[in-house]
Design an enzyme around this catalytic site. Structure first.
Site, PDB file in Angstrom:
ATOM      1  N   GLY A 120      57.374  26.917  27.201  1.00  0.00           N
ATOM      2  CA  GLY A 120      57.450  25.936  26.528  1.00  0.00           C
ATOM      3  C   GLY A 120      56.569  25.496  24.941  1.00  0.00           C
ATOM      4  O   GLY A 120      57.385  26.537  24.203  1.00  0.00           O
ATOM      5  N   HIS A 128      64.503  28.647  21.567  1.00  0.00           N
ATOM      6  CA  HIS A 128      64.729  28.232  23.418  1.00  0.00           C
ATOM      7  C   HIS A 128      65.873  27.836  23.308  1.00  0.00           C
ATOM      8  O   HIS A 128      66.438  27.954  24.468  1.00  0.00           O
ATOM      9  CB  HIS A 128      63.399  27.495  23.886  1.00  0.00           C
ATOM     10  CG  HIS A 128      62.518  27.892  23.373  1.00  0.00           C
ATOM     11  ND1 HIS A 128      60.759  27.563  23.196  1.00  0.00           N
ATOM     12  CD2 HIS A 128      61.249  29.081  23.775  1.00  0.00           C
ATOM     13  CE1 HIS A 128      60.266  28.196  22.625  1.00  0.00           C
ATOM     14  NE2 HIS A 128      60.236  29.164  23.693  1.00  0.00           N
TER      15      HIS A 128
HETATM   16  P1  AMP Z   1      58.264  32.101  25.092  1.00  0.00           P
HETATM   17  O1  AMP Z   1      58.383  30.394  24.790  1.00  0.00           O
HETATM   18  O2  AMP Z   1      57.572  32.341  23.979  1.00  0.00           O
HETATM   19  O3  AMP Z   1      57.734  33.312  26.331  1.00  0.00           O
HETATM   20  O4  AMP Z   1      59.723  32.410  25.044  1.00  0.00           O
HETATM   21  C1  AMP Z   1      60.472  31.968  25.650  1.00  0.00           C
HETATM   22  C2  AMP Z   1      62.087  32.979  25.567  1.00  0.00           C
HETATM   23  O5  AMP Z   1      62.113  31.916  24.562  1.00  0.00           O
HETATM   24  C3  AMP Z   1      61.877  34.665  25.766  1.00  0.00           C
HETATM   25  O6  AMP Z   1      62.852  35.243  26.062  1.00  0.00           O
HETATM   26  C4  AMP Z   1      61.809  34.475  23.908  1.00  0.00           C
HETATM   27  O7  AMP Z   1      62.086  35.980  23.437  1.00  0.00           O
HETATM   28  C5  AMP Z   1      62.849  33.449  23.135  1.00  0.00           C
HETATM   29  N1  AMP Z   1      62.450  32.615  21.942  1.00  0.00           N
HETATM   30  C6  AMP Z   1      61.418  33.017  21.553  1.00  0.00           C
HETATM   31  N2  AMP Z   1      61.606  32.670  20.063  1.00  0.00           N
HETATM   32  C7  AMP Z   1      62.958  32.449  20.198  1.00  0.00           C
HETATM   33  C8  AMP Z   1      63.688  32.753  19.305  1.00  0.00           C
HETATM   34  N3  AMP Z   1      63.332  32.327  17.403  1.00  0.00           N
HETATM   35  N4  AMP Z   1      65.000  33.121  19.159  1.00  0.00           N
HETATM   36  C9  AMP Z   1      65.422  33.376  20.337  1.00  0.00           C
HETATM   37  N5  AMP Z   1      64.746  33.040  21.688  1.00  0.00           N
HETATM   38  C10 AMP Z   1      63.655  33.015  21.295  1.00  0.00           C
END
Ligand code: AMP
Length: 278
Positions: A25, A31
């Site tokens: 989230g 995301h």
């Molecule tokens: P998180 O909500 O931080 O657990 O991230 C969920 C997913 O989004 C994970 O697969 C992350 O690697 C990906 N994600 C987070 N930040 C970025 C970004 N800046 N660019 C692309 N994907 C991202």
């Protein structure tokens, strides 16, 4: 959960392709870029929002993790996501978070995040195991931003033989190069203005990798971050398969530079692929 299982089964029975984007989230364009890709490439896109207690090695970090459920929901509707899955901790861990789903991760977690966040990847394996058991998808979308995590999850998928293909999506950045992260919301103004130097130095490494020896490059990068007022936790140049540090760029076909840097009280991670001849 039963309801979700039935809905997904109906889609599978119609031979529809299900794409899944797991998140914690506080959604941002990083995301959403994955959601948009899943919407384009699959018949149904499902996004989960679950702040996984098992992957936080510091309770205080879990408590202050940003939560923006209202805007998350609106943004997902606008991006074309069909199903939002927001399970409770009890739904994911009916027997508690102590459930033992450990698999041998060995060298994949001996360095970087695995070294500095003990237990973190064991928690990631737990949640991904539970999520993939509930969300039976063909395509799983995850970000290169968490490079080591993609390696661990790929290993887990192979280990358990989950019938899912992992798609690693590029890191989306702010205009000044800072990798988008939910944690950026927690940055103080002065630290937010310093933070782009992280990506600036990763880009510099990409230019220098064939000209400079690795040790000098490491020193230069760490010094630049420290001089700027940041506190690097690690900066490693690793083989992208083994995640072990390398000294000779010529000996590896896939090289990635990964770092964790403290900007005030906020821990930021980033990485860049320095060489890719896979
Ligand atoms: P998180 O909500 O931080 O657990 O991230 C969920 C997913 O989004 C994970 O697969 C992350 O690697 C990906 N994600 C987070 N930040 C970025 C970004 N800046 N660019 C692309 N994907 C991202």
């Amino acid at each position: 959960m039963k309801y979700l299982g039935r809905v997904l089964k109906e889609h599978r029975d119609r031979n529809e392709v299900i794409g899944f984007v797991p998140t914690m989230g506080a959604l941002h364009r990083g995301h959403l870029s994955m959601v948009e890709r899943a919407v384009k490439e699959c018949d149904i896109c499902i996004v989960s929002i679950f702040v996984n207690p098992a992957q936080f090695n510091e309770q205080s970090d879990l408590l202050k993790y940003p939560r923006t459920p209202g805007t998350d929901k609106r943004q997902l509707q606008e991006s074309g996501c069909e199903i939002l899955f927001t399970p409770s901790t009890e739904e994911i861990y009916p027997g508690g978070t102590d459930i033992d789903l450990s698999i041998p991760l060995d060298h994949l977690v001996s360095e970087m995040e695995g070294k500095f966040r003990p237990g973190h990847f064991e928690g990631v394996v737990k949640v991904m195991h539970m999520l993939l058991s509930i969300v039976t998808c063909q395509y799983l979308y995850m970000g290169q931003k968490d490079f080591q995590q993609t390696c661990v999850v790929r290993h887990m998928i192979n280990y358990y033989d989950f019938p899912v293909k992992l798609i690693v999506c590029p890191t989306v950045r702010e205009e000044d190069g800072l990798a988008m992260s939910s944690r950026n919301l927690l940055l103080e103004e002065d630290m937010r203005s310093l933070a782009p130097v992280i990506n600036k130095m990763l880009n510099w490494c990409k230019m220098e990798i064939h000209r400079m020896d690795i040790e000098s490059m490491r020193h230069a990068v760490l010094n630049e971050w420290i001089d700027a007022g940041l506190r690097p936790e690690y900066f490693e140049i690793v083989d992208g398969y083994t995640l072990q540090e390398i000294n000779d760029p010529g000996a590896s076909v896939f090289i990635v530079a990964c770092c964790a840097v403290w900007a005030g009280e906020v821990r930021l991670i980033d990485n860049i692929i320095l060489k890719d001849q896979r």
